[in-house]
Write a protein that holds these residues in place. Sequence first.
Motif, PDB file in Angstrom:
ATOM      1  N   ARG A  87       0.833  -1.208   0.000  1.00  0.00           N
ATOM      2  CA  ARG A  87       0.000   0.000   0.000  1.00  0.00           C
ATOM      3  C   ARG A  87       0.866   1.256   0.000  1.00  0.00           C
ATOM      4  NH1 ARG A  87      -2.875  -0.070   5.055  1.00  0.00           N
ATOM      5  NH2 ARG A  87      -1.145   1.159   5.797  1.00  0.00           N
ATOM      6  N   GLU A  88       1.970   1.231   0.738  1.00  0.00           N
ATOM      7  CA  GLU A  88       2.850   2.397   0.851  1.00  0.00           C
ATOM      8  C   GLU A  88       3.811   2.544  -0.333  1.00  0.00           C
ATOM      9  OE1 GLU A  88       3.010   4.831   3.278  1.00  0.00           O
ATOM     10  OE2 GLU A  88       1.148   3.974   4.052  1.00  0.00           O
ATOM     11  N   THR A  89       4.298   1.409  -0.848  1.00  0.00           N
ATOM     12  CA  THR A  89       5.357   1.470  -1.864  1.00  0.00           C
ATOM     13  C   THR A  89       4.868   1.207  -3.280  1.00  0.00           C
ATOM     14  OG1 THR A  89       5.914  -0.885  -1.676  1.00  0.00           O
ATOM     15  CG2 THR A  89       7.062   0.652  -0.186  1.00  0.00           C
ATOM     16  N   GLY A  90       3.751   0.503  -3.407  1.00  0.00           N
ATOM     17  CA  GLY A  90       3.289   0.093  -4.725  1.00  0.00           C
ATOM     18  C   GLY A  90       4.074  -1.076  -5.288  1.00  0.00           C
ATOM     19  N   GLU A  91       4.975  -1.614  -4.480  1.00  0.00           N
ATOM     20  CA  GLU A  91       5.807  -2.746  -4.899  1.00  0.00           C
ATOM     21  C   GLU A  91       5.481  -3.975  -4.053  1.00  0.00           C
ATOM     22  OE1 GLU A  91       8.211  -2.725  -7.339  1.00  0.00           O
ATOM     23  OE2 GLU A  91       7.679  -0.647  -7.808  1.00  0.00           O
ATOM     24  N   ARG A  92       5.467  -5.141  -4.695  1.00  0.00           N
ATOM     25  CA  ARG A  92       5.231  -6.396  -3.983  1.00  0.00           C
ATOM     26  C   ARG A  92       6.410  -6.660  -3.056  1.00  0.00           C
ATOM     27  NH1 ARG A  92       6.654 -11.615  -4.624  1.00  0.00           N
ATOM     28  NH2 ARG A  92       5.160 -13.179  -3.948  1.00  0.00           N
ATOM     29  N   SER A  93       6.119  -7.070  -1.839  1.00  0.00           N
ATOM     30  CA  SER A  93       7.148  -7.312  -0.837  1.00  0.00           C
ATOM     31  C   SER A  93       7.333  -8.812  -0.603  1.00  0.00           C
ATOM     32  CB  SER A  93       6.742  -6.650   0.483  1.00  0.00           C
ATOM     33  OG  SER A  93       7.642  -7.010   1.497  1.00  0.00           O
ATOM     34  N   ARG A  94       8.579  -9.197  -0.357  1.00  0.00           N
ATOM     35  CA  ARG A  94       8.899 -10.573   0.031  1.00  0.00           C
ATOM     36  C   ARG A  94       9.296 -10.621   1.505  1.00  0.00           C
ATOM     37  NH1 ARG A  94      13.373 -12.527  -2.339  1.00  0.00           N
ATOM     38  NH2 ARG A  94      12.714 -14.625  -1.879  1.00  0.00           N
ATOM     39  N   LEU A  95       8.890  -9.615   2.245  1.00  0.00           N
ATOM     40  CA  LEU A  95       9.226  -9.482   3.653  1.00  0.00           C
ATOM     41  C   LEU A  95       8.940 -10.774   4.416  1.00  0.00           C
ATOM     42  CD1 LEU A  95       8.815  -6.638   5.977  1.00  0.00           C
ATOM     43  CD2 LEU A  95       7.319  -8.544   6.476  1.00  0.00           C
ATOM     44  N   MET A  96       9.856 -11.116   5.311  1.00  0.00           N
ATOM     45  CA  MET A  96       9.684 -12.294   6.157  1.00  0.00           C
ATOM     46  C   MET A  96       9.448 -11.810   7.581  1.00  0.00           C
ATOM     47  SD  MET A  96       9.593 -15.623   6.275  1.00  0.00           S
ATOM     48  CE  MET A  96      10.314 -16.126   4.750  1.00  0.00           C
ATOM     49  N   LEU A  97       8.368 -12.290   8.182  1.00  0.00           N
ATOM     50  CA  LEU A  97       8.016 -11.927   9.550  1.00  0.00           C
ATOM     51  C   LEU A  97       8.219 -13.128  10.456  1.00  0.00           C
ATOM     52  CD1 LEU A  97       6.752  -9.951  11.600  1.00  0.00           C
ATOM     53  CD2 LEU A  97       4.525 -10.849  10.915  1.00  0.00           C
ATOM     54  N   ASP A  98       8.797 -12.880  11.621  1.00  0.00           N
ATOM     55  CA  ASP A  98       8.940 -13.923  12.638  1.00  0.00           C
ATOM     56  C   ASP A  98       8.402 -13.370  13.958  1.00  0.00           C
ATOM     57  OD1 ASP A  98       9.571 -16.279  13.912  1.00  0.00           O
ATOM     58  OD2 ASP A  98      11.737 -16.071  13.700  1.00  0.00           O
ATOM     59  N   VAL A  99       7.819 -14.229  14.753  1.00  0.00           N
ATOM     60  CA  VAL A  99       7.312 -13.850  16.065  1.00  0.00           C
ATOM     61  C   VAL A  99       7.878 -14.831  17.083  1.00  0.00           C
ATOM     62  CG1 VAL A  99       5.261 -13.634  17.521  1.00  0.00           C
ATOM     63  CG2 VAL A  99       5.175 -12.849  15.142  1.00  0.00           C
ATOM     64  N   SER A 100       8.516 -14.286  18.114  1.00  0.00           N
ATOM     65  CA  SER A 100       9.081 -15.088  19.209  1.00  0.00           C
ATOM     66  C   SER A 100       9.961 -16.230  18.696  1.00  0.00           C
ATOM     67  CB  SER A 100       7.969 -15.637  20.104  1.00  0.00           C
ATOM     68  OG  SER A 100       7.268 -14.575  20.709  1.00  0.00           O
ATOM     69  N   ASN A 101      10.698 -15.954  17.629  1.00  0.00           N
ATOM     70  CA  ASN A 101      11.625 -16.926  17.026  1.00  0.00           C
ATOM     71  C   ASN A 101      10.940 -18.196  16.521  1.00  0.00           C
ATOM     72  OD1 ASN A 101      14.042 -15.429  17.248  1.00  0.00           O
ATOM     73  ND2 ASN A 101      14.101 -15.917  19.435  1.00  0.00           N
ATOM     74  N   TYR A 102       9.629 -18.138  16.264  1.00  0.00           N
ATOM     75  CA  TYR A 102       8.907 -19.319  15.779  1.00  0.00           C
ATOM     76  C   TYR A 102       9.524 -19.832  14.480  1.00  0.00           C
ATOM     77  CZ  TYR A 102       5.357 -22.314  13.758  1.00  0.00           C
ATOM     78  OH  TYR A 102       4.714 -23.388  13.183  1.00  0.00           O
ATOM     79  N   ARG A 103       9.716 -18.937  13.499  1.00  0.00           N
ATOM     80  CA  ARG A 103      10.256 -19.372  12.204  1.00  0.00           C
ATOM     81  C   ARG A 103      11.685 -19.893  12.349  1.00  0.00           C
ATOM     82  NH1 ARG A 103       6.931 -18.293   7.916  1.00  0.00           N
ATOM     83  NH2 ARG A 103       5.728 -16.392   8.055  1.00  0.00           N
ATOM     84  N   ALA A 104      12.490 -19.228  13.148  1.00  0.00           N
ATOM     85  CA  ALA A 104      13.872 -19.675  13.338  1.00  0.00           C
ATOM     86  C   ALA A 104      13.893 -21.082  13.943  1.00  0.00           C
ATOM     87  CB  ALA A 104      14.629 -18.693  14.224  1.00  0.00           C
ATOM     88  N   ASN A 105      13.072 -21.318  14.949  1.00  0.00           N
ATOM     89  CA  ASN A 105      13.003 -22.641  15.574  1.00  0.00           C
ATOM     90  C   ASN A 105      12.425 -23.667  14.605  1.00  0.00           C
ATOM     91  OD1 ASN A 105      14.025 -21.554  17.941  1.00  0.00           O
ATOM     92  ND2 ASN A 105      12.006 -21.192  18.812  1.00  0.00           N
ATOM     93  N   ARG A 106      11.393 -23.277  13.876  1.00  0.00           N
ATOM     94  CA  ARG A 106      10.759 -24.180  12.910  1.00  0.00           C
ATOM     95  C   ARG A 106      11.735 -24.524  11.788  1.00  0.00           C
ATOM     96  NH1 ARG A 106       7.999 -28.374  11.872  1.00  0.00           N
ATOM     97  NH2 ARG A 106       6.587 -28.258  10.102  1.00  0.00           N
ATOM     98  N   LYS A 107      12.547 -23.552  11.389  1.00  0.00           N
ATOM     99  CA  LYS A 107      13.541 -23.799  10.342  1.00  0.00           C
ATOM    100  C   LYS A 107      14.515 -24.882  10.783  1.00  0.00           C
ATOM    101  CE  LYS A 107      16.983 -21.626   7.415  1.00  0.00           C
ATOM    102  NZ  LYS A 107      17.832 -20.489   7.151  1.00  0.00           N
TER     103      LYS A 107
END
Length: 169
Positions: A87-107
């Motif tokens: 919405r802000e940039t007009g560009e598609r984002s590939r941003l990665m979000l993690d919460v409480s290291n869930y993704r890092a642990n899952r990885k």
Amino acid sequence: MQNTEATEKSAPAANDHLKALEAESDIAADYLEELLDIADLDGDIDMDIDGDRAAVSIVGADLSNLVGENGKVLEALQELTRLAVYRETGERSRLMLDVSNYRANRKAELEEVGRKAVEEVKAAGTSVRLDPMTPFERKVVHDVVAAAGLTSESEGEEPRRRVVVQPAR
């Protein structure tokens, strides 16, 4: 001499790309801070650049509601955050979000799943079909399989899409 010219021309492009990723992180952090305020949750936001994508992490005491069962809420929150960036940039984002290291642990867990599948395929000489996974999870396993010198592919339709690890040809 041509290599120097190519390097000089690519340096500004790389710098622009880095600035764009930093802007994505800032937009995402602002969006997530508002969300935390609305939900009355305490959390700190860390921003980073991971390869060619912005990475934002929320860390805090009890943020399990932002992860949800099997990371489903986290996936949805990531998509909403990407939409806020779009919405802000007009560009598609590939941003990665993690919460409480869930993704890092899952990885780390998925890397082990991938290693075990590789061992099984090498021992038995037959393909191994893994349980359904999210795109993030499949990518982790594909990377482990490729690093081991085997091939893998995804099969099926979301949300039942899975990785199939194949013997070397």
